[in-house]
Design a protein around this motif. Structure first.
Motif, PDB file in Angstrom:
ATOM      1  N   ARG A 176      26.094  98.329  65.949  1.00  0.00           N
ATOM      2  CA  ARG A 176      25.762  98.390  67.216  1.00  0.00           C
ATOM      3  C   ARG A 176      27.110  98.300  68.193  1.00  0.00           C
ATOM      4  O   ARG A 176      27.960  97.745  67.709  1.00  0.00           O
ATOM      5  N   THR A 184      21.179 105.465  72.478  1.00  0.00           N
ATOM      6  CA  THR A 184      21.801 104.511  73.499  1.00  0.00           C
ATOM      7  C   THR A 184      20.914 104.315  74.693  1.00  0.00           C
ATOM      8  O   THR A 184      20.311 105.323  75.117  1.00  0.00           O
ATOM      9  N   LYS A 205      24.068 100.134  76.109  1.00  0.00           N
ATOM     10  CA  LYS A 205      23.670  99.462  74.658  1.00  0.00           C
ATOM     11  C   LYS A 205      23.469 100.423  73.421  1.00  0.00           C
ATOM     12  O   LYS A 205      22.418 101.042  73.973  1.00  0.00           O
ATOM     13  N   THR A 260      22.911 101.918  69.422  1.00  0.00           N
ATOM     14  CA  THR A 260      23.093 101.621  68.119  1.00  0.00           C
ATOM     15  C   THR A 260      23.140 103.087  67.116  1.00  0.00           C
ATOM     16  O   THR A 260      22.594 103.879  67.588  1.00  0.00           O
ATOM     17  N   ARG A 290      22.410 104.692  63.889  1.00  0.00           N
ATOM     18  CA  ARG A 290      21.319 104.193  62.924  1.00  0.00           C
ATOM     19  C   ARG A 290      20.877 105.659  62.080  1.00  0.00           C
ATOM     20  O   ARG A 290      21.093 106.533  62.589  1.00  0.00           O
ATOM     21  N   ASP A 316      19.287 100.486  60.838  1.00  0.00           N
ATOM     22  CA  ASP A 316      20.533 100.384  61.882  1.00  0.00           C
ATOM     23  C   ASP A 316      21.869  99.981  61.037  1.00  0.00           C
ATOM     24  O   ASP A 316      21.793  99.166  60.190  1.00  0.00           O
TER      25      ASP A 316
END
Ligand code: SF4
Ligand code: SF4
Ligand code: SF4
Ligand code: SF4
Lengths: 288, 351
Positions: free
Chosen positions: B68, B263, B267, B269, B271, B65
């Protein structure tokens, strides 16, 4: 009596040679030497001289039907098929991916095939348990008779004994181990979609990272795309580097399909795929 | 410095290392062994030949990751993911895999473009190399000896381990290893006999033959350059290939990745996730064009990357002969058989 692996190999070479020489086919899909005896490989012969490199032994487990759709439509191809592989070709014909006239079935009646990774006999455990191809143009050995017939669904006993929650926990645990290498779909003769839903980016059906939700999305969708189409060759499970027992789900769905529609996948070129064909008297069990 | 402990006391050592930081060691799983973070000292299992997935995941995890974020919010609110690493002990790495770290260092830091994630993880780690068991036959898939890597080469490890009957011998190779070995007071002093055994073992590792004869990197590179456009050759060797991700995912020297925004609701990330040149969409361009639509083009890329481009660019073969790709390939494609076929063809001499 059943034919030995050696005599099947000899018949394979002879028949493949004849087909290529006469121009009846352009390509023969069979097995060839790998890096050692226990690891033969799928092999493509295009010239009569290529057949010298063919082999057949108990480790020739690959389902060569997988390669048929790789060649342009209309290519004349002979393909060496064991019972499950033969069903895959039939299923592909049902789905109009290939034409009956374009394929020559080189049927292999055989039992005692072994997984080179584990040494275990795969017959009814991870494959369909049939010994004789249901359709062939040439048979490369004598039909197998007298060998004990084991239902391919016997291995489901433990799985079926689990309740819903236990099954969910079982698959969650198994899928969490998945590394998303996609060997399962790539080895599967029925996974020919291009692009596969999981590779699409608009819309995106599942994340690329190997996490629970994406893994679940990939596997459950794939399982359902194979409902009534999976011919139980077990290639997906054997291809998996981390040994996820995908065959359990496929067998379970195949069994239910058979019970509901009275038809197993890839048994006759005159059948229509169970989930494509609507019949008034179809079972409503799925809606219950 | 040479120390030792009884193999059946390995969990005691594991417990000490777990107190000092994160311990990554071979664990037996459904399909075989893999390096995992140890949460119970009894899990460490050294009765393995090699792991399914290479230990590259210790420095280059399949998923890393970066940032965020929340959709609909300002980019200024996005938060980079900090790598707060405890010391890592990577325990039981085979010599060919230790060698792979050196090759990966070229890509992740050696060229000047430094990958901070790789670098930080690498710096945090102390590597316990572990010699192959020379009394056991080599696996038919592996060929590290062919590439000049001994089955008991200690180079690249901080501490190197050799099994002697029921004992495990530990030798410090780097200052970092020496310091750690001094701290591990539960280990006992090795005898003069152990010392001789250890040195002999390392020497014997060079006689431990895997398949194939030795190779000449330059000649191989020349060979592959001359047959790059020979479609017949590449189609022949890739006829069976399924174009899956097994060979690249298990390989210690494959490093391709994709950067994804993943997503869920709002929310997300950003990565990186392992990618594989064998995947159909690896080279798919935004326009829809795909320069490598055929399997043979992808397999050619994989093999030439390791056995041609890497030799020309960095002077090294980007393969350590661990044999994983061959061992786990669903259709038994063997990379070195292909290299051998190319070299045997002696195309470059005919040009
Ligand atoms: S899902 Fe598995 S068992 Fe079924 S056809 Fe595909 S590879 Fe064979
Ligand atoms: S082959 Fe196994 S690890 Fe790979 S994607 Fe399929 S289930 Fe996952
Ligand atoms: S070489 Fe084997 S493991 Fe690699 S992509 Fe081809 S089939 Fe998959
Ligand atoms: S290419 Fe194969 S043998 Fe070479 S390092 Fe990678 S997995 Fe090991």
């Amino acid at each position: 009596m059943t034919s030995s692996f050696k005599s099947i190999e000899e018949n394979l070479k002879a028949e493949a040679g004849k087909l290529l020489e006469s121009g009846r086919v352009e390509i023969v899909l069979a097995y060839g030497r790998g890096y050692d005896e226990n690891h033969p490989m799928p092999f493509v012969a295009k010239h009569p001289s290529d057949v010298a490199n063919m082999v057949f032994n108990e480790y020739c487990i690959h389902n060569l039907a997988r390669y048929l759709v790789r060649y342009p439509r209309g290519t004349k191809i002979a393909v060496a098929v064991k019972a499950a592989d033969c069903r895959a070709v039939i299923q592909l014909i049902q789905e109009e991916k290939i034409k009956r006239d374009d394929v020559v079935f080189l049927g292999i009646p055989v039992y005692g095939m072994k997984n080179p990774k584990t040494g275990e006999i795969i017959d009814s455990k991870t494959t369909c348990g049939m010994y004789n191809p249901v359709l062939y143009d040439v048979l490369l050995g004598e039909e197998v008779h007298g060998q004990k017939i084991v239902s391919p669904y016997d291995v489901l006993a433990d799985y079926e004994a689990m309740d819903k929650e236990a099954r969910w926990a079982f698959w969650k645990k198994e899928f969490d181990r998945c590394i998303r290498c996609y060997a399962c779909r790539k080895a599967c003769p029925m996974c020919y979609c291009d692009p596969c839903f999981i590779d699409q980016s608009k819309p995106r059906w599942g994340d690329k990272s190997p996490q629970s939700h994406g893994n679940l999305m990939y596997h459950l969708t794939r399982f359902h795309h194979l409902a009534g189409r999976c011919i139980d060759c077990g290639e997906c499970s054997r291809a998996c580097p981390v040994d996820i027992p995908l065959y359990l789900f496929h067998k379970k769905v195949a069994k239910e399909c058979e019970e509901m529609f009275g038809q197993a996948a890839g048994m006759s070129i005159d059948d229509k795929p169970a989930l494509v064909n609507f019949r008034v008297d179809d079972s409503d069990k799925i809606l219950e | 410095m040479l120390k030792k402990t009884a193999i059946n006391k390995i969990s005691e050592l594991a417990a000490v290392l777990m107190e000092k930081g994160t311990l990554l060691a071979p664990v037996k799983e459904a399909a075989g062994f893999n390096f995992r973070e140890i949460s119970d000292a009894g899990q460490v299992n050294l009765h393995f030949h090699n792991t399914i997935i290479s230990p590259k995941s210790a420095f280059f995890p399949q998923m890393e990751d970066f940032v965020r974020y929340q959709t609909g919010k300002s980019i200024l609110e996005a938060a980079p993911v900090e790598l707060n690493l405890k010391p890592v002990f990577l325990f039981g790495v085979r010599p060919c895999d230790v060698k792979s770290f050196e090759i990966m260092d070229i890509h992740f830091s050696g060229t000047g473009a430094v990958d901070p994630y790789w670098k930080k993880r690498r710096e945090a780690a102390t590597i316990f190399g572990h010699a192959f068991d020379l009394n056991e036959a080599a696996d038919p898939a592996e060929f590290y000896h062919t590439l000049g890597i001994g089955a008991a080469d200690p180079q690249g490890s901080d501490i190197f381990m050799v099994t002697k009957d029921n004992d495990l011998l530990f030798k410090s190779i780097t200052p970092k290893g020496k310091k750690l070995l001094e701290e591990l007071t539960m280990l006992t002093e090795a005898s003069a006999g152990d010392r001789k055994y250890f040195e002999d073992y390392i020497a014997r590792g060079h006689d431990y033959k895997t398949r194939f004869a030795s190779v000449e990197p330059k000649a191989i590179a020349t060979e592959f350059e001359s047959i790059f456009d020979n479609r017949e050759f590449w189609k022949n060797v890739s006829n069976a290939c399924l174009s899956c991700g097994v060979c690249t995912f298990v390989c210690p020297t494959c490093y391709c990745f994709d950067i994804c925004d993943e997503t869920l609701f709002n929310k997300g990330t950003r990565r990186r996730v392992w990618d594989a040149c064998m995947f159909t969409d690896f080279t798919l361009e935004a326009s829809g064009h795909n320069p490598r639509t055929n399997v043979y083009q992808r397999l050619r890329q994989k093999i030439c990357h390791k056995y041609s481009f890497s030799i020309r660019k960095y002077g090294v073969i980007s393969c350590v002969g661990c044999g994983r790709c061959t061992r786990y390939c669903p259709v038994n494609i063997d990379i070195f058989s292909i290299v051998e076929q190319a070299v045997k063809a002696k195309w470059y001499k005919r040009l």
